[in-house]
Design a protein around this motif. Sequence first.
Motif, PDB file in Angstrom:
ATOM      1  N   VAL A 168      83.441  37.243  83.213  1.00 50.41           N
ATOM      2  CA  VAL A 168      83.313  36.988  81.777  1.00 50.41           C
ATOM      3  C   VAL A 168      82.048  37.695  81.290  1.00 50.41           C
ATOM      4  O   VAL A 168      80.980  37.548  81.899  1.00 50.41           O
ATOM      5  CB  VAL A 168      83.238  35.480  81.481  1.00 50.41           C
ATOM      6  CG1 VAL A 168      82.939  35.232  80.010  1.00 50.41           C
ATOM      7  CG2 VAL A 168      84.544  34.794  81.886  1.00 50.41           C
ATOM      8  N   LYS A 169      82.182  38.472  80.205  1.00 48.46           N
ATOM      9  CA  LYS A 169      81.027  39.233  79.716  1.00 48.46           C
ATOM     10  C   LYS A 169      81.224  39.590  78.248  1.00 48.46           C
ATOM     11  O   LYS A 169      82.370  39.642  77.757  1.00 48.46           O
ATOM     12  CB  LYS A 169      80.843  40.508  80.542  1.00 48.46           C
ATOM     13  CG  LYS A 169      82.075  41.413  80.591  1.00 48.46           C
ATOM     14  CD  LYS A 169      81.874  42.531  81.598  1.00 48.46           C
ATOM     15  CE  LYS A 169      83.153  43.344  81.777  1.00 48.46           C
ATOM     16  NZ  LYS A 169      83.005  44.380  82.835  1.00 48.46           N
ATOM     17  N   PRO A 170      80.135  39.830  77.519  1.00 49.01           N
ATOM     18  CA  PRO A 170      80.269  40.313  76.148  1.00 49.01           C
ATOM     19  C   PRO A 170      81.046  41.625  76.138  1.00 49.01           C
ATOM     20  O   PRO A 170      80.862  42.477  77.018  1.00 49.01           O
ATOM     21  CB  PRO A 170      78.820  40.522  75.686  1.00 49.01           C
ATOM     22  CG  PRO A 170      78.003  39.668  76.605  1.00 49.01           C
ATOM     23  CD  PRO A 170      78.724  39.681  77.914  1.00 49.01           C
ATOM     24  N   ALA A 171      81.929  41.797  75.160  1.00 43.40           N
ATOM     25  CA  ALA A 171      82.741  43.010  75.108  1.00 43.40           C
ATOM     26  C   ALA A 171      81.935  44.224  74.692  1.00 43.40           C
ATOM     27  O   ALA A 171      82.333  45.358  74.967  1.00 43.40           O
ATOM     28  CB  ALA A 171      83.916  42.819  74.148  1.00 43.40           C
ATOM     29  N   ARG A 172      80.808  44.006  74.012  1.00 47.95           N
ATOM     30  CA  ARG A 172      79.938  45.117  73.619  1.00 47.95           C
ATOM     31  C   ARG A 172      78.523  44.772  74.059  1.00 47.95           C
ATOM     32  O   ARG A 172      77.905  43.855  73.519  1.00 47.95           O
ATOM     33  CB  ARG A 172      79.990  45.330  72.100  1.00 47.95           C
ATOM     34  CG  ARG A 172      81.314  45.892  71.598  1.00 47.95           C
ATOM     35  CD  ARG A 172      81.319  46.006  70.090  1.00 47.95           C
ATOM     36  NE  ARG A 172      81.347  44.685  69.478  1.00 47.95           N
ATOM     37  CZ  ARG A 172      82.378  44.220  68.787  1.00 47.95           C
ATOM     38  NH1 ARG A 172      83.457  44.953  68.628  1.00 47.95           N
ATOM     39  NH2 ARG A 172      82.342  43.013  68.250  1.00 47.95           N
ATOM     40  N   GLY A 173      78.041  45.512  75.014  1.00 45.94           N
ATOM     41  CA  GLY A 173      76.701  45.262  75.531  1.00 45.94           C
ATOM     42  C   GLY A 173      76.537  45.950  76.863  1.00 45.94           C
ATOM     43  O   GLY A 173      77.453  46.597  77.363  1.00 45.94           O
ATOM     44  N   VAL A 177      73.946  41.774  80.701  1.00 46.58           N
ATOM     45  CA  VAL A 177      73.471  40.608  79.950  1.00 46.58           C
ATOM     46  C   VAL A 177      74.666  39.722  79.605  1.00 46.58           C
ATOM     47  O   VAL A 177      75.680  40.187  79.090  1.00 46.58           O
ATOM     48  CB  VAL A 177      72.735  41.039  78.669  1.00 46.58           C
ATOM     49  CG1 VAL A 177      72.361  39.829  77.837  1.00 46.58           C
ATOM     50  CG2 VAL A 177      71.493  41.854  79.020  1.00 46.58           C
ATOM     51  N   GLY A 178      74.567  38.418  79.900  1.00 39.23           N
ATOM     52  CA  GLY A 178      75.631  37.479  79.569  1.00 39.23           C
ATOM     53  C   GLY A 178      76.832  37.516  80.485  1.00 39.23           C
ATOM     54  O   GLY A 178      77.893  36.987  80.149  1.00 39.23           O
ATOM     55  N   ILE A 179      76.699  38.101  81.672  1.00 40.71           N
ATOM     56  CA  ILE A 179      77.828  38.230  82.595  1.00 40.71           C
ATOM     57  C   ILE A 179      77.913  37.017  83.514  1.00 40.71           C
ATOM     58  O   ILE A 179      76.900  36.458  83.921  1.00 40.71           O
ATOM     59  CB  ILE A 179      77.723  39.535  83.413  1.00 40.71           C
ATOM     60  CG1 ILE A 179      79.022  39.816  84.166  1.00 40.71           C
ATOM     61  CG2 ILE A 179      76.549  39.493  84.376  1.00 40.71           C
ATOM     62  CD1 ILE A 179      79.068  41.196  84.786  1.00 40.71           C
ATOM     63  N   HIS A 180      79.158  36.606  83.827  1.00 36.37           N
ATOM     64  CA  HIS A 180      79.385  35.466  84.718  1.00 36.37           C
ATOM     65  C   HIS A 180      80.566  35.760  85.638  1.00 36.37           C
ATOM     66  O   HIS A 180      81.556  36.369  85.208  1.00 36.37           O
ATOM     67  CB  HIS A 180      79.721  34.199  83.922  1.00 36.37           C
ATOM     68  CG  HIS A 180      78.635  33.751  82.997  1.00 36.37           C
ATOM     69  ND1 HIS A 180      77.663  32.856  83.371  1.00 36.37           N
ATOM     70  CD2 HIS A 180      78.367  34.090  81.705  1.00 36.37           C
ATOM     71  CE1 HIS A 180      76.842  32.652  82.347  1.00 36.37           C
ATOM     72  NE2 HIS A 180      77.245  33.388  81.327  1.00 36.37           N
ATOM     73  N   VAL A 181      80.488  35.305  86.873  1.00 39.66           N
ATOM     74  CA  VAL A 181      81.649  35.267  87.762  1.00 39.66           C
ATOM     75  C   VAL A 181      82.212  33.855  87.710  1.00 39.66           C
ATOM     76  O   VAL A 181      81.505  32.883  87.977  1.00 39.66           O
ATOM     77  CB  VAL A 181      81.277  35.637  89.213  1.00 39.66           C
ATOM     78  CG1 VAL A 181      82.504  35.526  90.118  1.00 39.66           C
ATOM     79  CG2 VAL A 181      80.700  37.044  89.278  1.00 39.66           C
ATOM     80  N   VAL A 182      83.470  33.742  87.325  1.00 37.30           N
ATOM     81  CA  VAL A 182      84.118  32.445  87.128  1.00 37.30           C
ATOM     82  C   VAL A 182      85.145  32.238  88.242  1.00 37.30           C
ATOM     83  O   VAL A 182      85.999  33.092  88.482  1.00 37.30           O
ATOM     84  CB  VAL A 182      84.799  32.390  85.747  1.00 37.30           C
ATOM     85  CG1 VAL A 182      85.659  31.147  85.615  1.00 37.30           C
ATOM     86  CG2 VAL A 182      83.754  32.445  84.646  1.00 37.30           C
ATOM     87  N   ASN A 183      85.068  31.077  88.894  1.00 38.73           N
ATOM     88  CA  ASN A 183      85.955  30.812  90.025  1.00 38.73           C
ATOM     89  C   ASN A 183      87.162  29.949  89.672  1.00 38.73           C
ATOM     90  O   ASN A 183      88.164  29.948  90.386  1.00 38.73           O
ATOM     91  CB  ASN A 183      85.167  30.144  91.156  1.00 38.73           C
ATOM     92  CG  ASN A 183      84.122  31.070  91.737  1.00 38.73           C
ATOM     93  OD1 ASN A 183      84.447  32.102  92.303  1.00 38.73           O
ATOM     94  ND2 ASN A 183      82.852  30.715  91.574  1.00 38.73           N
ATOM     95  N   ASP A 184      87.071  29.171  88.595  1.00 39.09           N
ATOM     96  CA  ASP A 184      88.192  28.306  88.221  1.00 39.09           C
ATOM     97  C   ASP A 184      88.111  27.981  86.730  1.00 39.09           C
ATOM     98  O   ASP A 184      87.162  28.352  86.036  1.00 39.09           O
ATOM     99  CB  ASP A 184      88.183  27.019  89.056  1.00 39.09           C
ATOM    100  CG  ASP A 184      86.842  26.292  89.013  1.00 39.09           C
ATOM    101  OD1 ASP A 184      86.271  26.164  87.914  1.00 39.09           O
ATOM    102  OD2 ASP A 184      86.361  25.854  90.079  1.00 39.09           O
ATOM    103  N   ARG A 185      89.134  27.273  86.230  1.00 41.48           N
ATOM    104  CA  ARG A 185      89.200  26.939  84.807  1.00 41.48           C
ATOM    105  C   ARG A 185      87.994  26.137  84.340  1.00 41.48           C
ATOM    106  O   ARG A 185      87.533  26.292  83.210  1.00 41.48           O
ATOM    107  CB  ARG A 185      90.466  26.134  84.524  1.00 41.48           C
ATOM    108  CG  ARG A 185      91.760  26.916  84.548  1.00 41.48           C
ATOM    109  CD  ARG A 185      92.871  26.061  83.939  1.00 41.48           C
ATOM    110  NE  ARG A 185      94.160  26.705  84.026  1.00 41.48           N
ATOM    111  CZ  ARG A 185      95.236  26.288  83.364  1.00 41.48           C
ATOM    112  NH1 ARG A 185      95.144  25.220  82.576  1.00 41.48           N
ATOM    113  NH2 ARG A 185      96.395  26.906  83.488  1.00 41.48           N
ATOM    114  N   ALA A 186      87.503  25.296  85.202  1.00 41.25           N
ATOM    115  CA  ALA A 186      86.399  24.421  84.812  1.00 41.25           C
ATOM    116  C   ALA A 186      85.164  25.227  84.418  1.00 41.25           C
ATOM    117  O   ALA A 186      84.374  24.806  83.569  1.00 41.25           O
ATOM    118  CB  ALA A 186      86.069  23.452  85.946  1.00 41.25           C
TER     119      ALA A 186
END
Length: 331
Positions: A168-173, A177-186
């Motif tokens: 998950v990350k900002p579409a413009r940037g 900055v603001g990046i995440h690795v997401v493992n599940d819906r929670a």
Amino acid sequence: MKIAVLMGGTSAERDVSLASGLAITKALRERGHEVSVVDTAAGFVAQAEEQDLLPGGVKSAPPENLDRALPLIDIGQIEQLRNAEIAFLALHGGDGEDGTVQALLELVGVPYTGSGPLGSGIAMDKDVTKRLLRDSQVPTLPWRVARWPDFTYDPDTIEDLVGMPCIVKPARGGSSVGIHVVNDRAELEAAVRDASQYDREVMIERFAKGRELTVGILDDQALPPVEIRPKKGIYDYESKYTPGMTEYLCPAPLDEEVVAQVQAYALRAFKVLKLRGYARIDFILAKEQLFCLEANTLPGMTATSLLPKGAAATGIDFPELCDRIVRQAAR
């Protein structure tokens, strides 16, 4: 030549931009150019005050609560910029990398380094970039976008088409900055909420574990690939700008066929995104499959940044690289 180096601004990448700009300024002066520094958040910076712009270097986290930048019309009226033969853009993120400053410079008649307004705007938007890559047969990972004002998304669609884990990350940037690795819906909702602080669109993209590669483009030629090996798993802001947290291999230890393929994809991306001058194209090599992640129209330009590493592998040192970019813009 009389050159104005534009740097700073108020994007989350301000510190990185200042580091690039100060390194470029030093290199161009070594090559005999007359260089002025312009901080787009403050205006012209006297030479005696340049080193006060970034005391202590780039921190391990992006700056917060930055003051408002100068209105673009004010930037266009700065004497040192209007009288320059070339504006060297060392801006990262925000107005400096989305084509806005490029359009202003065309209006005031100052030639500048890098891509034009259209290519800059396209490459800054990761969603548009990936659509063009897909249509041009440059492999890219599946994605969806959550948009302002409510940033809604369908969790079932994300799991079915994007999959878990995801990025998950900002579409413009940039600068992760603001990046995440997401493992599940929670984890997904909180990651989207955090990334939405930085942009009106948030990209949710399939996570592919593999070897991170980047290819610089200079004078319409692909430079040797650089392999990026972060020591803590993800190549985030901290890993990029904290010394010792990432290992870089250049040229990357790859089979000749992979080198040829990644360079060909990089050049195709460069052309289809309407870029010019120089850029850097990022990839992931996962299970022997290359995927293009994004394009950087104004990549980091310190002596230890990724584009200069690729140039150095061909015998081009940092001052020469900066000089070539200037002369390319003049042509």
